[in-house]
Design an enzyme around this catalytic site. Structure first.
Site, PDB file in Angstrom:
ATOM      1  CD  GLN A 123      -3.259  -0.956   1.856  1.00  0.00           C
ATOM      2  OE1 GLN A 123      -3.149  -0.472   2.973  1.00  0.00           O
ATOM      3  NE2 GLN A 123      -4.409  -1.392   1.364  1.00  0.00           N
ATOM      4  CG  MET A 178     -23.485  17.615 -21.075  1.00  0.00           C
ATOM      5  SD  MET A 178     -24.579  18.867 -21.800  1.00  0.00           S
ATOM      6  CE  MET A 178     -24.753  20.005 -20.447  1.00  0.00           C
TER       7      MET A 178
HETATM    8  C1  LIG Z   1     -16.243  11.270 -13.577  1.00  0.00           C
HETATM    9  C2  LIG Z   1     -16.768  11.716 -14.898  1.00  0.00           C
HETATM   10  N1  LIG Z   1     -16.852  10.832 -15.915  1.00  0.00           N
HETATM   11  C3  LIG Z   1     -17.340  11.231 -17.114  1.00  0.00           C
HETATM   12  C4  LIG Z   1     -17.753  12.523 -17.309  1.00  0.00           C
HETATM   13  C5  LIG Z   1     -18.298  12.966 -18.669  1.00  0.00           C
HETATM   14  N2  LIG Z   1     -19.707  13.359 -18.526  1.00  0.00           N
HETATM   15  C6  LIG Z   1     -20.091  14.657 -18.400  1.00  0.00           C
HETATM   16  S1  LIG Z   1     -21.732  14.844 -18.177  1.00  0.00           S
HETATM   17  C7  LIG Z   1     -21.975  13.190 -18.304  1.00  0.00           C
HETATM   18  C8  LIG Z   1     -23.358  12.622 -18.207  1.00  0.00           C
HETATM   19  C9  LIG Z   1     -23.928  12.731 -16.839  1.00  0.00           C
HETATM   20  O1  LIG Z   1     -25.090  11.949 -16.788  1.00  0.00           O
HETATM   21  P1  LIG Z   1     -26.185  12.189 -15.706  1.00  0.00           P
HETATM   22  O2  LIG Z   1     -25.593  12.179 -14.350  1.00  0.00           O
HETATM   23  O3  LIG Z   1     -27.284  11.242 -15.925  1.00  0.00           O
HETATM   24  O4  LIG Z   1     -26.634  13.691 -15.976  1.00  0.00           O
HETATM   25  P2  LIG Z   1     -27.505  14.302 -17.165  1.00  0.00           P
HETATM   26  O5  LIG Z   1     -26.571  14.933 -18.128  1.00  0.00           O
HETATM   27  O6  LIG Z   1     -28.280  13.177 -17.771  1.00  0.00           O
HETATM   28  O7  LIG Z   1     -28.386  15.312 -16.496  1.00  0.00           O
HETATM   29  C10 LIG Z   1     -20.773  12.507 -18.510  1.00  0.00           C
HETATM   30  C11 LIG Z   1     -20.651  11.039 -18.688  1.00  0.00           C
HETATM   31  C12 LIG Z   1     -17.601  13.402 -16.221  1.00  0.00           C
HETATM   32  N3  LIG Z   1     -17.932  14.690 -16.304  1.00  0.00           N
HETATM   33  N4  LIG Z   1     -17.141  12.981 -15.025  1.00  0.00           N
END
Ligand SMILES: Cc1ncc(C[n+]2csc(CCOP(=O)(O)OP(=O)(O)O)c2C)c(N)n1
Ligand SMILES: [Mg+2]
Length: 616
Positions: A145, A510
């Site tokens: 670790q 998004m």
């Molecule tokens: C840790 C992380 N992984 C990937 C992303 C890329 N990302 C930005 S918004 C998003 C979608 C988020 O989905 P959700 O929580 O369902 O929110 P919504 O946009 O549907 O309101 C992703 C995958 C990120 N910002 N953070």
């Protein structure tokens, strides 16, 4: 990510502190007490004013957990993941203005803190992270670790320490709290070797800090401030571009005085939502990729931008070489590394925003008494037209499904401006920034710079611990929620009654929006099956998941049930509540400036560009 060399965070730019007097004063003569390094650490946290530590124990940090068990003033909250501990510390810092503290063991415990440390670094959140390290003879041997967490976190902390001697613990903790909370705030990591925690030492809390290389400049230069005031008076189309630095420095009252004194339009970035009331007639709203047409337009058409604690982030500027082409720039920031980093500053002002704005008020008053005052009537007419013609709004879906924007708007209206709203990252975050009216500083908490999915639930938990009297709503996405929802166990067991609105659009919304707009609707890997359109099975079923975690679980799928569901959630005060708002899958965030394009090409709805120059 910027090169770390570009971020002084209070490094070499600061003038040396006056050396301490040779003769110690009576208050410097402190009693010492014999104890272990671990006891000394807990005693140091008590002296530093830490009342809550969010963490998870393990081998290397175990010696510290023993005296922590006895501490009367430091409450330890056992989290379910170190990432949650870090975000909870951030939420606590937002709620209290004091550094949040998190604790983890060496290796994987420490590396799990990397995301929240980066998050805190990007958003200038004061935080102290304490990690156990393998014993000094094992350092460098790939011991069990062992991870070089100081090396790993060098570019993502304001400062970090590896402590190998027990006698260094009190001074290091005192310095860590000071560095985290002074100047431009940020995260400080203190990595302590296990044998230093176990060794016998004399505890003495330092009465003064000797940090000659670190003295943030808070007092702005008078000449620059007077020059800025002169430019404000002479400008025809000025805008205040207000960022998170105004929140961090507690300058909201000064900002309001300055805004009303000058009559200059105000835009508040994602990090500054709430520092200037949304209901104020001079507030144009949020600039940037999903900003209002009026706010984006005001920056593009300005002849003077006064940036206050803002950093010309690409999400605000859009394509940098076409950002605000006609504007002169006054840039005030406590971190000299920010000035002229992205956009050349005609008038640079290094200082704490509160002092800068207070001094600007004096300088503007002086100008006004001498008859120098701006006339912005034509400018306001132009901006008012943009506000009237292109307000931020949404249309309900024609299939009768629930609009996510409506859910969020009603949440803000019913719960009101005294609550804290803690967003995840994605569409729901942008809607939370757009459709909740923020009237007070610190009521919108989110991950701006890093955009960290999973931020919301643990940060809401930390904010509620920091200010138990405040109602705290996490406004989360179905994707984000699945990254850190195990902290519902922490909330239920520790009695932290947060409320969570999962804006469940069944997908990584998004990302899906970008697939709709830029990848011809090819929805590669964005369907989460949390709210399938046809199937009955939801994986997971959020209300049932909430109940499994000892929380109250609710679901709302129809517009007519939104108010009653929110009120039902508000009525629960003895347990965390999770509401699954199952909403339309296809709703999109508007307005939008597409990635890498000019702010001039903002669309207020799909394929709908505003007409900037209509003089009617
Ligand atoms: C840790 C992380 N992984 C990937 C992303 C890329 N990302 C930005 S918004 C998003 C979608 C988020 O989905 P959700 O929580 O369902 O929110 P919504 O946009 O549907 O309101 C992703 C995958 C990120 N910002 N953070
Ligand atoms: Mg989603």
């Amino acid at each position: 990510m910027r090169a770390p060399s570009n971020r002084t965070r209070g490094g070499g730019f600061f003038v040396a502190q006056a050396p301490p007097d040779d003769e110690p004063s009576p208050k410097d003569l402190v009693m010492t007490e014999r104890m272990t390094g671990a006891q000394s650490l807990i005693r140091s946290l008590e002296h530093a004013g830490a009342d809550v530590v969010f963490g998870i124990p393990g081998g290397a940090i175990l010696p510290a957990y023993d005296p922590l068990y006895d501490s009367a003033s430091v409450r330890h909250i056992l989290m379910r993941h170190e990432q949650g501990a870090g975000h909870a510390a951030e939420g606590y810092a937002y709620a209290t203005g004091r550094p949040g503290v998190c604790m983890a063991t060496s290796g994987p415990g420490a590396t799990n803190l990397v995301t929240p440390l980066t998050d805190a670094h990007m958003d200038s959140v004061p935080m102290v992270a304490i990690t156990g390290q393998v014993a000094t003879p094992l350092i460098g041997t790939d011991g069990f670790q062992e991870a070089d967490i100081c090396g790993i976190t060098m570019p993502i902390t304001k400062h970090n320490y590896l402590v190998k001697n027990a006698e260094d613990i009190p001074r290091t903790i005192a310095e860590a709290f000071h560095i985290a909370s002074s100047g431009r705030p940020g995260p400080v990591l203190v990595d302590i070797a296990k044998d230093a925690l176990q060794a016998a030492t004399e505890f003495a809390w330092p009465q003064r800090l000797d940090m000659p290389g670190y003295r943030p400049v808070t007092k702005p230069h008078g000449k620059q401030v007077r020059e800025a005031a002169r430019m404000i008076a002479e400008a025809r189309r000025p805008v205040f571009y207000v960022g998170g630095g105004v929140l961090r420095s507690g300058a909201h009252q000064e900002l309001r005085v300055l805004a009303e004194l000058t009559g200059v339009p105000v835009t508040t970035t994602l990090m500054a939502r709430g520092v200037f009331p949304d209901s104020h007639p001079q507030n144009l709203g949020m600039p940037g990729m999903h900003g209002t047409v009026a706010a984006v337009g005001s920056l593009q058409k300005a002849d003077l931008i006064v940036a206050l604690g803002a950093r010309f982030d690409d999400r605000v500027t859009g394509r940098l070489d076409s950002f605000a082409p006609g504007a002169k720039i006054v840039h005030a920031d406590i971190d000299p590394a920010e000035i002229s980093k992205n956009r050349h500053a005609d008038v640079p002002i290094v200082g704490d925003c509160r002092e800068v704005i207070a001094d600007l008020v004096v300088a503007v008053r002086n100008d006004q008494s001498a008859g120098r005052q701006g006339d912005y009537a034509a400018w306001w007419a132009q901006l008012d037209r943009l506000r009237d013609v292109y307000p931020t709004g949404y249309e309900d879906a024609d299939d009768g499904t629930l609009s996510p924007q409506k859910v969020i708007q009603r949440l803000g209206e019913i719960v009101g401006p005294d609550a804290a709203y803690v967003a995840g990252v994605g569409q729901h975050q942008m809607w939370a920034a757009q459709f909740i009216g923020y009237e007070k500083p610190g009521t919108f908490i989110n991950s701006g710079g890093l955009g960290t999915m999973g931020f919301s639930v643990p940060a809401a938990l930390g904010a509620k611990v920091g200010d138990p009297s405040r109602t705290v709503w996490a406004v989360d996405g179905d994707g984000c929620f699945q990254m850190t929802n195990q902290e519902l166990a922490t909330a239920a067991i520790e009695g932290i009654p947060i409320k969570v609105a999962v804006v469940n659009n069944g997908n990584l919304g998004m990302v899906r929006q970008w697939q709709t707009l830029f990848y011809e609707g090819r929805y590669s890997n964005t369907d989460l099956q949390t709210a399938p359109r046809d199937a009955k099975v939801r994986v997971p079923d959020f209300p049932r998941l909430a109940e499994a975690y000892g929380c109250v679980g609710l679901r709302c799928e129809r517009a007519e049930d939104v108010d009653a569901t929110i009120e039902k959630a508000m009525a629960v005060d003895d347990a965390p509540v999770v509401v699954d708002f199952s909403v339309n899958h296809d709703a999109m965030v508007w307005p939008m400036v597409g990635p890498g394009i000019s702010n001039d090409n903002i669309q207020y709805a799909r394929d709908m560009a505003p007409d900037w120059d209509d003089e009617d």
